[in-house]
Design an enzyme around this catalytic site. Structure first.
Site, PDB file in Angstrom:
ATOM      1  N   ARG A 123       0.856  -1.207   0.000  1.00 15.85           N
ATOM      2  CA  ARG A 123       0.000   0.000   0.000  1.00 15.85           C
ATOM      3  C   ARG A 123       0.877   1.237   0.000  1.00 15.85           C
ATOM      4  O   ARG A 123       0.598   2.215  -0.676  1.00 15.85           O
ATOM      5  CB  ARG A 123      -0.957   0.023   1.194  1.00 15.85           C
ATOM      6  CG  ARG A 123      -1.645   1.387   1.317  1.00 15.85           C
ATOM      7  CD  ARG A 123      -2.866   1.459   2.226  1.00 15.85           C
ATOM      8  NE  ARG A 123      -2.861   0.577   3.347  1.00 15.85           N
ATOM      9  CZ  ARG A 123      -2.132   0.765   4.458  1.00 15.85           C
ATOM     10  NH1 ARG A 123      -1.357   1.829   4.582  1.00 15.85           N
ATOM     11  NH2 ARG A 123      -2.199  -0.100   5.437  1.00 15.85           N
TER      12      ARG A 123
ATOM     13  N   ASP B  16      -7.644  19.122 -13.539  1.00 20.30           N
ATOM     14  CA  ASP B  16      -8.010  17.815 -14.090  1.00 20.30           C
ATOM     15  C   ASP B  16      -7.618  17.848 -15.567  1.00 20.30           C
ATOM     16  O   ASP B  16      -8.211  18.570 -16.366  1.00 20.30           O
ATOM     17  CB  ASP B  16      -9.519  17.583 -13.907  1.00 20.30           C
ATOM     18  CG  ASP B  16      -9.972  16.208 -14.396  1.00 20.30           C
ATOM     19  OD1 ASP B  16      -9.324  15.660 -15.315  1.00 20.30           O
ATOM     20  OD2 ASP B  16     -10.985  15.693 -13.882  1.00 20.30           O
TER      21      ASP B  16
ATOM     22  N   TYR C  55     -16.685  17.539 -14.048  1.00 23.04           N
ATOM     23  CA  TYR C  55     -17.086  16.124 -14.169  1.00 23.04           C
ATOM     24  C   TYR C  55     -18.144  15.785 -13.091  1.00 23.04           C
ATOM     25  O   TYR C  55     -17.999  16.193 -11.937  1.00 23.04           O
ATOM     26  CB  TYR C  55     -15.842  15.241 -14.011  1.00 23.04           C
ATOM     27  CG  TYR C  55     -16.143  13.773 -14.014  1.00 23.04           C
ATOM     28  CD1 TYR C  55     -16.492  13.125 -15.193  1.00 23.04           C
ATOM     29  CD2 TYR C  55     -16.091  13.028 -12.841  1.00 23.04           C
ATOM     30  CE1 TYR C  55     -16.786  11.771 -15.197  1.00 23.04           C
ATOM     31  CE2 TYR C  55     -16.385  11.671 -12.844  1.00 23.04           C
ATOM     32  CZ  TYR C  55     -16.740  11.051 -14.027  1.00 23.04           C
ATOM     33  OH  TYR C  55     -17.028   9.718 -14.018  1.00 23.04           O
TER      34      TYR C  55
ATOM     35  N   LYS D 161      -9.180   6.958 -19.105  1.00 23.02           N
ATOM     36  CA  LYS D 161      -9.511   7.540 -20.406  1.00 23.02           C
ATOM     37  C   LYS D 161      -8.312   7.469 -21.358  1.00 23.02           C
ATOM     38  O   LYS D 161      -7.817   6.394 -21.590  1.00 23.02           O
ATOM     39  CB  LYS D 161     -10.029   8.963 -20.191  1.00 23.02           C
ATOM     40  CG  LYS D 161     -11.010   9.105 -19.007  1.00 23.02           C
ATOM     41  CD  LYS D 161     -12.335   8.398 -19.239  1.00 23.02           C
ATOM     42  CE  LYS D 161     -13.196   8.289 -17.974  1.00 23.02           C
ATOM     43  NZ  LYS D 161     -13.494   9.555 -17.293  1.00 23.02           N
TER      44      LYS D 161
HETATM   45  C1  LIG Z   1     -13.871   9.916 -15.964  1.00 26.54           C
HETATM   46  C2  LIG Z   1     -13.433  11.205 -15.411  1.00 26.54           C
HETATM   47  C3  LIG Z   1     -13.141  11.349 -14.052  1.00 26.54           C
HETATM   48  C4  LIG Z   1     -13.329  10.219 -13.056  1.00 26.54           C
HETATM   49  O1  LIG Z   1     -12.439   9.176 -13.308  1.00 26.54           O
HETATM   50  P1  LIG Z   1     -12.747   7.635 -12.940  1.00 26.54           P
HETATM   51  O2  LIG Z   1     -11.523   6.936 -13.424  1.00 26.54           O
HETATM   52  O3  LIG Z   1     -13.981   7.267 -13.684  1.00 26.54           O
HETATM   53  O4  LIG Z   1     -12.937   7.569 -11.475  1.00 26.54           O
HETATM   54  C5  LIG Z   1     -12.690  12.575 -13.611  1.00 26.54           C
HETATM   55  N1  LIG Z   1     -12.547  13.621 -14.450  1.00 26.54           N
HETATM   56  C6  LIG Z   1     -12.835  13.521 -15.755  1.00 26.54           C
HETATM   57  C7  LIG Z   1     -12.657  14.713 -16.631  1.00 26.54           C
HETATM   58  C8  LIG Z   1     -13.288  12.323 -16.282  1.00 26.54           C
HETATM   59  O5  LIG Z   1     -13.586  12.242 -17.585  1.00 26.54           O
END
Ligand SMILES: *Cc1c(COP(=O)(O)O)cnc(C)c1O
Length: 391
Positions: free
Chosen positions: A51, A175, A103, A200
């Site tokens: 961890r 982000d 998001y 993504k």
């Molecule tokens: C999908 C997404 C998230 C969240 O990510 P997860 O891997 O689904 O927890 C956060 N910010 C953006 C812009 C996203 O597209």
């Protein structure tokens, strides 16, 4: 020449984890061990419990830090785990200024979890710097930016927001899921923490859920490292390996998808059944010039609005190539319906206020031939009676 002198494309392959020093293997070994034998009773080795630190996860953390130009990376079980852990840098009584079309999961975290912990927030249109400035309070400790934003692809001036954050004595979180360090490097523009849903574009194949964070300085690295270990939402080793593998082709995938997205955006923009196209790569996008200044490209995600929900339903039921699903940033094109998917957690009146209408679709362009996608869209549009939409 040091690795920093190479182009981004080269550094995806030629980085500190290109070769396993123990064996010469050209792929990072997957280390499943949860615990590590200690040879000395008084002095433990580098690894003691997975961890806290695991060599496979560490490889991914090193690579993303190199690619974002930060001092340290952290890998989490999901994008939301990365984002939520970063929010734990704040304490009760602190205030966050946050972009309004954030998001959906981040919206839920801020409005339904952080509020319970006594962390306040103000949603702003981050593209309006005056509004951002006016939202600042004496207890503002963080600015939370998502750019381009989801799903309306608004572009925030990261440099300007970071400067304001510095004046305020607050941190800037960005982000960077939509553009990735291949196209946008927020730390170089003044941000303190970059966050990713690695689910993504970074991993890129719709086969792993993962999150990453990268920080700019050592003091913040120590604080976030402490939180990663305390909260414990770390990424598993198989998943870390999948993200490392996906990363190797990030540049070719994203550039190909972006090129197709530009072509598709122009097609949609000229189509009589499409009301609006939201894509920073189009000349009429309100932040087209800013986007060119702070990023190396507009990315591969766009949104478009049809006349009404009925036209949208007709289109979606006839389109064949993209999968109709949540998520984005994959080899296959993904068509999604923000009102019922990514932004379902947002109350309808909040959605409407933000311009996320019931006839808005988001498209993440994959690696199919764009001409096939355009032909597919054309046939799907043909089921909507021409003339119902006037442009
Ligand atoms: C999908 C997404 C998230 C969240 O990510 P997860 O891997 O689904 O927890 C956060 N910010 C953006 C812009 C996203 O597209």
């Amino acid at each position: 020449m040091t690795n920093e002198d190479y182009s981004f494309q080269t550094r995806l392959l030629h980085n500190s984890h290109k070769i396993d020093p123990a064996t010469g293997a050209v792929s990072v070994p997957i280390q499943h061990a949860s615990t590590y034998h200690q040879a000395d009773i008084d002095q433990f080795g580098k690894y003691d419990y997975s961890r806290s630190l695991n060599p496979t996860r560490e490889a991914l953390e090193d690579v993303i830090a190199e690619l974002e130009g930060g001092v340290k990376g952290f890998a989490f079980a999901s994008g939301m785990a990365a984002i939520s852990t970063a929010f734990l840098l704040l304490s009760a009584g602190d205030h966050v200024v946050i972009t309004e079309d954030v998001y959906g999961g981040t919206f839920r975290m801020v409005t339904e979890v952080l509020t319970r912990l006594g962390i306040e927030h103000t949603f702003v249109d981050m593209t309006n710097l005056e509004e951002v400035r006016q939202a600042v309070r004496p207890n503002t400790k963080a600015f939370y930016v998502e750019t381009p934003s989801n799903p309306l692809l608004k572009v925030t001036d990261i440099r300007a927001v970071s400067e304001l954050a510095k004046e305020t004595g607050a941190l800037t979180f960005v982000d960077n899921t939509f553009l990735t360090p291949a196209l946008q490097r927020p730390l170089e523009l003044g941000a303190d923490i970059v966050l990713h849903s690695a689910t993504k574009f970074l991993a890129g194949h719709s086969d792993v859920v993962a999150g990453l964070a990268v920080v700019k300085d050592e003091a913040l690295a120590a604080r976030l490292g402490f939180l990663q270990n305390s909260f414990g939402a770390v990424l598993g080793v198989q998943d870390a390996w999948l993200v490392l593998r996906g990363l190797k082709t990030l540049h070719v995938r994203l550039l190909q998808s972006q090129q197709s997205a530009v072509k598709i955006a122009h097609f949609l923009d000229a189509h009589p059944l499409v009301r609006n196209v939201y894509y920073p790569g189009l000349g009429h996008h309100p932040q087209h010039a800013l986007q060119k200044l702070e990023a190396q490209g507009p990315g591969a995600v766009l949104s478009f609005e049809l006349e009404d929900e009925e036209a949208l339903r007709t289109f979606v039921s006839h389109v064949k190539i993209p999968v109709f699903a949540v998520s984005l940033g994959a080899v296959e094109s993904i068509l999604s319906y923000p009102a019922k998917m990514s932004h379902a957690a947002m109350p309808p009146e909040d959605r409407r206020k933000r311009g996320i209408s019931d006839s808005l679709l988001r498209l993440s362009v994959g690696l199919e031939n764009p001409d096939d996608l355009i032909a597919d869209f054309e046939q799907a549009f043909s089921y909507t009676k021409a003339g119902t939409t006037v442009k």
